[in-house]
Motif scaffolding. Structure first.
Motif, PDB file in Angstrom:
ATOM      1  N   GLN A  13      69.226  63.300  38.742  1.00 38.17           N
ATOM      2  CA  GLN A  13      69.576  64.109  37.577  1.00 38.17           C
ATOM      3  C   GLN A  13      70.533  65.221  37.993  1.00 38.17           C
ATOM      4  O   GLN A  13      70.655  65.559  39.163  1.00 38.17           O
ATOM      5  CB  GLN A  13      68.323  64.709  36.953  1.00 38.17           C
ATOM      6  CG  GLN A  13      67.421  63.642  36.328  1.00 38.17           C
ATOM      7  CD  GLN A  13      66.396  64.281  35.401  1.00 38.17           C
ATOM      8  OE1 GLN A  13      65.635  65.136  35.817  1.00 38.17           O
ATOM      9  NE2 GLN A  13      66.379  63.849  34.152  1.00 38.17           N
ATOM     10  N   ASN A  35      77.499  61.367  32.207  1.00 38.48           N
ATOM     11  CA  ASN A  35      76.946  61.485  30.862  1.00 38.48           C
ATOM     12  C   ASN A  35      75.819  62.511  30.859  1.00 38.48           C
ATOM     13  O   ASN A  35      74.675  62.197  31.105  1.00 38.48           O
ATOM     14  CB  ASN A  35      76.422  60.118  30.414  1.00 38.48           C
ATOM     15  CG  ASN A  35      76.034  60.139  28.945  1.00 38.48           C
ATOM     16  OD1 ASN A  35      75.905  61.211  28.340  1.00 38.48           O
ATOM     17  ND2 ASN A  35      75.860  58.979  28.375  1.00 38.48           N
ATOM     18  N   LEU A  36      76.162  63.743  30.564  1.00 43.65           N
ATOM     19  CA  LEU A  36      75.172  64.824  30.567  1.00 43.65           C
ATOM     20  C   LEU A  36      74.033  64.557  29.597  1.00 43.65           C
ATOM     21  O   LEU A  36      72.910  64.974  29.800  1.00 43.65           O
ATOM     22  CB  LEU A  36      75.857  66.145  30.211  1.00 43.65           C
ATOM     23  CG  LEU A  36      76.730  66.726  31.333  1.00 43.65           C
ATOM     24  CD1 LEU A  36      77.416  67.983  30.843  1.00 43.65           C
ATOM     25  CD2 LEU A  36      75.902  67.016  32.562  1.00 43.65           C
ATOM     26  N   ARG A  37      74.354  63.869  28.517  1.00 40.64           N
ATOM     27  CA  ARG A  37      73.328  63.510  27.526  1.00 40.64           C
ATOM     28  C   ARG A  37      72.154  62.801  28.189  1.00 40.64           C
ATOM     29  O   ARG A  37      71.021  62.919  27.777  1.00 40.64           O
ATOM     30  CB  ARG A  37      73.919  62.549  26.507  1.00 40.64           C
ATOM     31  CG  ARG A  37      74.400  63.199  25.260  1.00 40.64           C
ATOM     32  CD  ARG A  37      74.773  62.094  24.281  1.00 40.64           C
ATOM     33  NE  ARG A  37      75.052  60.862  25.030  1.00 40.64           N
ATOM     34  CZ  ARG A  37      75.431  59.742  24.451  1.00 40.64           C
ATOM     35  NH1 ARG A  37      75.602  59.735  23.145  1.00 40.64           N
ATOM     36  NH2 ARG A  37      75.653  58.673  25.136  1.00 40.64           N
ATOM     37  N   GLU A  38      72.502  62.040  29.207  1.00 38.47           N
ATOM     38  CA  GLU A  38      71.493  61.192  29.846  1.00 38.47           C
ATOM     39  C   GLU A  38      70.976  61.739  31.168  1.00 38.47           C
ATOM     40  O   GLU A  38      69.805  61.632  31.473  1.00 38.47           O
ATOM     41  CB  GLU A  38      72.097  59.808  30.076  1.00 38.47           C
ATOM     42  CG  GLU A  38      71.077  58.792  30.552  1.00 38.47           C
ATOM     43  CD  GLU A  38      71.690  57.407  30.643  1.00 38.47           C
ATOM     44  OE1 GLU A  38      71.032  56.522  31.161  1.00 38.47           O
ATOM     45  OE2 GLU A  38      72.860  57.241  30.204  1.00 38.47           O
ATOM     46  N   ARG A  78      71.423  65.012  32.339  1.00 41.05           N
ATOM     47  CA  ARG A  78      71.174  66.445  32.411  1.00 41.05           C
ATOM     48  C   ARG A  78      69.699  66.742  32.593  1.00 41.05           C
ATOM     49  O   ARG A  78      68.870  66.268  31.862  1.00 41.05           O
ATOM     50  CB  ARG A  78      71.680  67.129  31.159  1.00 41.05           C
ATOM     51  CG  ARG A  78      71.723  68.640  31.356  1.00 41.05           C
ATOM     52  CD  ARG A  78      71.383  69.319  30.055  1.00 41.05           C
ATOM     53  NE  ARG A  78      72.479  70.173  29.576  1.00 41.05           N
ATOM     54  CZ  ARG A  78      72.387  70.808  28.403  1.00 41.05           C
ATOM     55  NH1 ARG A  78      71.361  70.633  27.650  1.00 41.05           N
ATOM     56  NH2 ARG A  78      73.359  71.560  28.007  1.00 41.05           N
ATOM     57  N   GLN A 106      66.325  68.442  32.267  1.00 39.60           N
ATOM     58  CA  GLN A 106      65.715  69.244  31.211  1.00 39.60           C
ATOM     59  C   GLN A 106      64.555  70.037  31.775  1.00 39.60           C
ATOM     60  O   GLN A 106      63.435  69.544  31.834  1.00 39.60           O
ATOM     61  CB  GLN A 106      65.241  68.346  30.086  1.00 39.60           C
ATOM     62  CG  GLN A 106      66.397  67.637  29.408  1.00 39.60           C
ATOM     63  CD  GLN A 106      65.910  66.692  28.321  1.00 39.60           C
ATOM     64  OE1 GLN A 106      65.814  67.048  27.157  1.00 39.60           O
ATOM     65  NE2 GLN A 106      65.569  65.481  28.714  1.00 39.60           N
ATOM     66  N   GLU A 133      64.286  71.335  21.298  1.00 34.04           N
ATOM     67  CA  GLU A 133      65.583  71.778  20.801  1.00 34.04           C
ATOM     68  C   GLU A 133      65.842  71.262  19.400  1.00 34.04           C
ATOM     69  O   GLU A 133      66.039  70.069  19.213  1.00 34.04           O
ATOM     70  CB  GLU A 133      66.698  71.300  21.725  1.00 34.04           C
ATOM     71  CG  GLU A 133      66.796  72.146  22.978  1.00 34.04           C
ATOM     72  CD  GLU A 133      68.187  72.043  23.587  1.00 34.04           C
ATOM     73  OE1 GLU A 133      69.151  72.429  22.934  1.00 34.04           O
ATOM     74  OE2 GLU A 133      68.297  71.551  24.721  1.00 34.04           O
ATOM     75  N   ASP A 181      68.798  68.620  18.236  1.00 28.64           N
ATOM     76  CA  ASP A 181      69.245  67.737  19.315  1.00 28.64           C
ATOM     77  C   ASP A 181      68.429  66.450  19.329  1.00 28.64           C
ATOM     78  O   ASP A 181      68.943  65.368  19.556  1.00 28.64           O
ATOM     79  CB  ASP A 181      69.085  68.446  20.653  1.00 28.64           C
ATOM     80  CG  ASP A 181      69.594  67.574  21.781  1.00 28.64           C
ATOM     81  OD1 ASP A 181      70.763  67.188  21.712  1.00 28.64           O
ATOM     82  OD2 ASP A 181      68.811  67.263  22.684  1.00 28.64           O
TER      83      ASP A 181
END
Length: 111
Positions: A18, A94-97, A99, A101, A107, A110
């Motif tokens: 990550q 792909n920060l969506r995937e 990143r 947390q 959130e 989101d």
DNA sequence: GCCATGACGGAGC
DNA sequence: TGCTCCGCCATGG
């Protein structure tokens, strides 16, 4: 000793496979808006410390290039790919995937 | 002690 | 969508 210790501690908590952004690390280190300080802190500690500095990238999902790195940015990409992080054709993650947390409760908007 | 720079981020154009 | 400018603050000359 300095606030950087908090930065190092945060970076150390980033799980394998990550990534986290400088701003995110700064925020978690109680240094909101001081993303540059995060980069500075990593720049100073990277070579010797057992800190996964390669898991920290910029908000665009790319590996930050700089004259002071000479090409270690490519090494960073290799390390991330070795952990299963896939780079797009643009050389971005792909920060969506990927990143990280950290302790984010929820959130709105989101999910 | 002051000036310039920098692994960044976000807003503005 | 892409580039530019400003802000933040520690480090170096």
């Amino acid at each position: 000793m300095s606030s950087y210790d908090a930065i190092y501690d945060v970076v150390r908590q980033i799980p394998r496979g990550q990534v986290a952004t400088y701003g995110q690390v700064a925020d978690l280190a109680n240094l909101p808006g001081r993303a540059r300080l995060v980069g500075y802190a990593l720049y100073r500690v990277a070579p010797d410390a057992d800190i996964p500095w390669h898991r920290v990238i910029n908000a665009r999902g790319e590996i930050s290039e700089s004259p002071v790195r000479f090409g270690s940015d490519h090494f960073q990409r290799v390390l991330l790919e070795a952990e299963g992080v896939i780079f797009s054709a643009h050389g971005k993650v792909n920060l969506r995937e990927y990143r990280w947390q950290a302790e984010i409760p929820l959130e709105p908007g989101d999910a």
